[in-house]
Design a protein around this motif. Structure first.
Motif, mmCIF file in Angstrom:
data_model
loop_
_atom_site.group_PDB
_atom_site.id
_atom_site.type_symbol
_atom_site.label_atom_id
_atom_site.label_comp_id
_atom_site.label_asym_id
_atom_site.label_seq_id
_atom_site.Cartn_x
_atom_site.Cartn_y
_atom_site.Cartn_z
ATOM 1 N N ILE A 32 70.647 56.082 43.576
ATOM 2 C CA ILE A 32 69.604 55.374 44.399
ATOM 3 C C ILE A 32 70.647 55.158 46.125
ATOM 4 O O ILE A 32 71.686 54.563 46.072
ATOM 5 N N ARG A 33 69.600 56.283 47.543
ATOM 6 C CA ARG A 33 70.280 55.329 49.000
ATOM 7 C C ARG A 33 69.866 53.919 49.067
ATOM 8 O O ARG A 33 68.839 53.409 48.970
ATOM 9 N N VAL A 34 70.557 52.627 48.645
ATOM 10 C CA VAL A 34 70.160 51.386 48.438
ATOM 11 C C VAL A 34 69.626 50.556 49.691
ATOM 12 O O VAL A 34 70.842 51.331 50.892
ATOM 13 N N ARG A 35 68.638 50.180 49.897
ATOM 14 C CA ARG A 35 68.207 49.910 51.259
ATOM 15 C C ARG A 35 68.113 48.177 51.710
ATOM 16 O O ARG A 35 68.411 47.318 52.203
ATOM 17 N N ALA A 36 67.833 48.198 50.125
ATOM 18 C CA ALA A 36 68.264 46.476 49.857
ATOM 19 C C ALA A 36 68.426 45.842 48.157
ATOM 20 O O ALA A 36 68.071 46.973 47.718
ATOM 21 N N ALA A 37 69.414 44.472 48.329
ATOM 22 C CA ALA A 37 70.000 44.492 47.110
ATOM 23 C C ALA A 37 69.963 42.585 47.485
ATOM 24 O O ALA A 37 70.118 41.971 48.307
ATOM 25 N N THR A 38 69.290 42.159 46.011
ATOM 26 C CA THR A 38 69.158 40.741 46.020
ATOM 27 C C THR A 38 70.383 39.818 45.505
ATOM 28 O O THR A 38 71.466 40.255 44.400
ATOM 29 N N VAL A 39 70.911 39.040 46.055
ATOM 30 C CA VAL A 39 71.720 37.090 45.959
ATOM 31 C C VAL A 39 71.365 36.751 44.958
ATOM 32 O O VAL A 39 70.084 35.763 45.104
ATOM 33 N N ASN A 40 71.871 36.721 43.625
ATOM 34 C CA ASN A 40 71.258 35.699 42.959
ATOM 35 C C ASN A 40 72.300 34.577 42.219
ATOM 36 O O ASN A 40 73.240 35.111 42.571
ATOM 37 N N PRO A 41 71.941 34.105 42.201
ATOM 38 C CA PRO A 41 72.975 33.134 41.661
ATOM 39 C C PRO A 41 74.076 32.888 40.640
ATOM 40 O O PRO A 41 75.251 32.919 40.313
ATOM 41 N N THR A 42 74.107 34.071 39.551
ATOM 42 C CA THR A 42 74.765 34.508 38.926
ATOM 43 C C THR A 42 75.635 35.277 39.260
ATOM 44 O O THR A 42 77.126 35.458 38.780
ATOM 45 N N ALA A 69 66.705 48.017 45.541
ATOM 46 C CA ALA A 69 65.721 49.158 45.392
ATOM 47 C C ALA A 69 66.028 50.216 46.908
ATOM 48 O O ALA A 69 67.060 49.730 47.932
ATOM 49 N N GLY A 70 65.297 51.107 47.168
ATOM 50 C CA GLY A 70 65.832 52.323 48.346
ATOM 51 C C GLY A 70 64.577 53.858 48.004
ATOM 52 O O GLY A 70 63.818 53.488 47.561
ATOM 53 N N ALA A 75 69.260 62.829 41.305
ATOM 54 C CA ALA A 75 68.600 63.031 40.666
ATOM 55 C C ALA A 75 69.434 64.098 39.414
ATOM 56 O O ALA A 75 69.555 65.210 39.941
ATOM 57 N N GLY A 76 70.255 63.685 38.369
ATOM 58 C CA GLY A 76 71.303 64.374 37.673
ATOM 59 C C GLY A 76 70.128 65.177 36.439
ATOM 60 O O GLY A 76 68.297 64.638 36.386
ATOM 61 N N ASP A 77 69.977 65.712 35.890
ATOM 62 C CA ASP A 77 69.251 65.993 34.656
ATOM 63 C C ASP A 77 68.513 65.341 33.699
ATOM 64 O O ASP A 77 68.759 64.643 33.391
ATOM 65 N N GLY A 78 67.441 66.240 33.689
ATOM 66 C CA GLY A 78 66.283 65.735 32.544
ATOM 67 C C GLY A 78 66.109 64.456 33.368
ATOM 68 O O GLY A 78 64.836 63.485 32.980
ATOM 69 N N VAL A 79 65.993 64.322 34.472
ATOM 70 C CA VAL A 79 65.470 62.722 35.391
ATOM 71 C C VAL A 79 64.106 63.993 35.966
ATOM 72 O O VAL A 79 64.139 64.416 36.425
ATOM 73 N N ASP A 80 63.060 62.376 35.755
ATOM 74 C CA ASP A 80 61.819 62.557 36.082
ATOM 75 C C ASP A 80 61.050 62.621 37.542
ATOM 76 O O ASP A 80 60.360 62.368 37.644
ATOM 77 N N LEU A 81 62.311 62.136 38.245
ATOM 78 C CA LEU A 81 62.357 60.994 40.016
ATOM 79 C C LEU A 81 62.704 62.169 40.777
ATOM 80 O O LEU A 81 63.792 63.048 40.153
ATOM 81 N N ALA A 82 62.254 62.164 41.593
ATOM 82 C CA ALA A 82 62.143 63.612 42.804
ATOM 83 C C ALA A 82 63.022 62.682 43.664
ATOM 84 O O ALA A 82 62.826 61.504 44.076
ATOM 85 N N VAL A 83 64.237 63.813 44.678
ATOM 86 C CA VAL A 83 64.303 62.696 45.934
ATOM 87 C C VAL A 83 63.797 62.755 47.145
ATOM 88 O O VAL A 83 62.916 63.364 47.375
#
Length: 341
Positions: A32-42, A69-70, A75-83
């Protein structure tokens, strides 16, 4: 790629932007080309060293971040998502690919779902870890339609999602909140709001005199909540009873004043009380969702229908990660602080 990581435990200023080699997706994985990452208490607990000393799973240097999210850009082999597909993902910083505070992150396909229609990356990033935690917590509650359940920390992200999911499940929800947060908590669907504080259990009892059938503790109030529960009720814990000990259920006296280790955290167990008044506890962790990829898809669908509303407090560039951690540590944040890349 740029990533935010730390190589020594400490305060927010140990976080720094570094250059790392780009990871690549293997079979069954997506990058994933990350566009957003949350900051959580953990994240704050881990960075400070508390979580590392407890779980022994932190190997320095370390890249934080449990949700992102991004767009798919490999995508590796066997993945049903597209670039190019817009996605959100649960990420595991202690796994082989590191956390979400990076321009690229590789995750198994089962930890990824497409972004809800019309939602920004910052909004979508608040859903995977926070939403899955709330969903698992609500699943642990008794499911009798119309029964009273409680949620603490309802003005926060996980607590707010728990309110919305419990209402969607047909439960009546009583939530605690400071007076200033009552309008927010009611807007999330809570049927009753009690004032947070040392007498919160008594407040819940004014709403449900016979006791709540279940309670999600999203603000780590733990033992003081036991008197709010009816016999046979379930207390759902989102953090181990003592951050300095291994996760485990606890047994209480009627007031919640005494505790001792009980059954493994993954099991529901009886909590002591007066004869005939058995209380049960359940400690849930988002790791339980790893083998249930359908849950993230369900959250996506609920968000598209407006049942679950994203909770973004503010966004900051990734280079301002120390400031983001200070904001979260200061308390009073309503929603998640989100880092953008």
């Amino acid at each position: 790629m740029r990533a935010v990581r730390f190589d020594a435990f400490g305060g927010p200023d140990v976080l720094r932007v570094v250059e790392l080699p780009e990871p690549h997706a293997g079979p069954g994985e997506v990058r994933i080309r990350v566009r957003a990452a949350t900051v959580n208490p953990t994240d704050l607990l881990t960075r400070s060293g508390v979580r590392g000393k407890v779980t022994r799973d932190v190997r320095l240097p370390y890249t934080l971040g449990m949700e992102a999210a991004g767009e798919v850009d490999e995508a590796g082999d066997g993945v049903d998502l597209a670039v190019g597909d817009r996605v959100m993902a649960l990420t595991l910083p202690f796994g082989p690919h590191g956390g979400a505070y990076a321009e690229h992150v590789v995750v198994p396909r089962g930890q990824v779902a497409t972004v809800p229609a019309g939602m920004s990356a910052a909004e979508a990033a608040t859903i995977p870890m926070n939403g899955l935690t709330a969903m698992l917590a609500v699943e642990a509650l008794p499911t009798t339609a119309g029964a009273w359940v409680g949620v603490t920390g309802a003005a926060g992200c996980v607590g707010g999602y728990a309110v919305q999911l419990a209402v969607a499940a047909g439960l009546r929800v009583a939530a605690d909140a400071a007076p200033a947060d009552e309008p927010l908590v009611r807007s999330l669907g809570a049927h009753a709001v009690v004032e947070r504080g040392d007498d919160v259990a008594a407040g819940f009892r004014t709403v449900a005199p016979d006791g709540l059938v279940g309670l999600v503790d999203a603000s780590t109030q733990q033992g003081r909540l036991v008197p709010a529960l009816a016999g046979g009720g379930t207390l759902v814990l989102l953090r181990a009873w003592d951050s300095a000990s291994a996760a485990g259920d606890r047994r209480f006296d009627e007031s919640g004043g005494s505790q001792r280790p009980a059954a493994p955290a993954s099991e529901a167990s009886a909590l002591g009380g007066v004869p005939g008044r058995e209380i049960r506890s359940r400690f849930v962790t988002v790791v339980e969702a790893l083998d249930r990829p359908e849950l993230l898809v369900r959250l996506r669908d609920l968000a598209e229908r407006g049942v679950l509303t994203p909770r973004v407090a503010t966004t900051l560039p990734a280079a301002q990660a120390p400031e983001a951690h200070r904001l979260v540590a200061g308390g009073g944040v309503r929603g998640r602080v989100v880092l953008t890349f």
